[in-house]
Design an enzyme around this catalytic site. Structure first.
Site, PDB file in Angstrom:
ATOM      1  CG  HIS A  31      -0.452   0.335   2.497  1.00  0.00           C
ATOM      2  ND1 HIS A  31      -0.199  -0.607   3.471  1.00  0.00           N
ATOM      3  CD2 HIS A  31      -0.117   1.522   3.053  1.00  0.00           C
ATOM      4  CE1 HIS A  31       0.263  -0.005   4.555  1.00  0.00           C
ATOM      5  NE2 HIS A  31       0.326   1.287   4.328  1.00  0.00           N
ATOM      6  CG  ASP A  58       0.043  -4.013   2.803  1.00  0.00           C
ATOM      7  OD1 ASP A  58       0.559  -3.501   1.784  1.00  0.00           O
ATOM      8  OD2 ASP A  58      -0.329  -3.343   3.790  1.00  0.00           O
ATOM      9  CB  SER A  62       2.784   1.886   6.255  1.00  0.00           C
ATOM     10  OG  SER A  62       1.516   1.809   6.789  1.00  0.00           O
TER      11      SER A  62
END
Length: 258
Positions: free
Chosen positions: A63, A111, A206
């Protein structure tokens, strides 16, 4: 780059997770950590973390690279707002996202993305390769782990300027997928850690590593993926990571064929 899913009253995954309740990491104590930055106008902005896994490959979250931007990797960094003298700046030449990744369904998993660098970094005491677990390795519940990153230091807060770390013990799949935790949102290809309501990842962490101590040494068992849309540090909503050990053969195949 805040990706929200659903309404804030529900416990839905929110990507771009950052370190809350942590402390400043010792300078270059996590030398495989990188800052993934994008160019906008004449400036560069930190968007995600990542782990150096080869001298010319970085592992991050899918992402983080959903958007078509010009990315660079900064290795050997500690303070994003000043020159530490140890940084190495390398442009990203190729992005390989897991083929099953679906940006509309973070909870499906996958992911993970690999970034091939335009040139190899030089390894030294500030820049090292992250150690990956063996394929299929599963963490025991309550294993000692640390999340690291330059993400927000509180929900809706500011990005950290210096690298932060927080102790996040792992939460096994049986507990994390129970109804009082994440339920079916969490899959067995994910790692959960934390959930004490104090320490967590948050936006900007992230793609960065979850370092876990197994048999006396740290290895990167997770890629930071999502937190609750109710906030970063929500009790019984541990930070959720892509489980690196589920993707070892994919990682090796991508590197071998690129």
């Amino acid at each position: 780059m805040l990706v929200l899913y659903g309404h804030s009253t529900q416990d839905l995954p929110e990507t771009n997770a950052r370190v809350v309740g942590g402390t400043e990491a010792g300078r270059n104590s996590w030398p495989s950590q990188i800052s993934l930055q994008y160019r906008s106008g004449g400036s560069r902005y930190h968007t995600c973390g990542g782990t150096l896994i080869r001298q010319n490959w970085v592992m991050t979250a899918a992402h983080c690279v959903d958007y078509q931007k010009t990315f660079r990797v900064v290795a050997g960094d500690h303070n994003l707002s000043q020159n530490d003298g140890t940084e190495q700046y390398v442009s990203v030449q190729k992005i390989v996202v897991h083929p099953y990744w679906n940006s509309d369904n973070v909870a499906a998993g996958y992911d993970i993305a690999l970034l091939r660098l335009a040139q190899s970094v030089t390894l030294n005491s500030y820049v090292q390769l992250g150690v990956l677990p063996q394929e299929g390795a599963i963490l025991a519940n309550n294993s000692p782990c640390y999340i690291t990153g330059w993400g927000k230091t509180k929900t809706n807060g500011q990005l950290a300027q210096t690298l932060q770390q927080a102790y996040l013990p792992s939460v096994d799949y049986a507990i994390c997928s129970s109804s009082s935790y994440w339920g079916s949102t969490v899959k067995n290809t994910m790692v959960c850690a934390g959930g004490d309501g104090v320490r967590s990842g948050c936006q900007g962490d992230s793609g960065g590593p979850l370092h876990c101590l197994v048999n006396g040494k740290y290895s990167v068992h997770g890629v930071t993926s999502f937190v609750s849309s109710r906030g970063c540090n929500v009790s019984r909503k541990p930070t959720v990571f892509t489980q690196v050990s589920a993707y070892i053969s994919w990682i090796n195949n991508v590197i071998a064929s690129n």
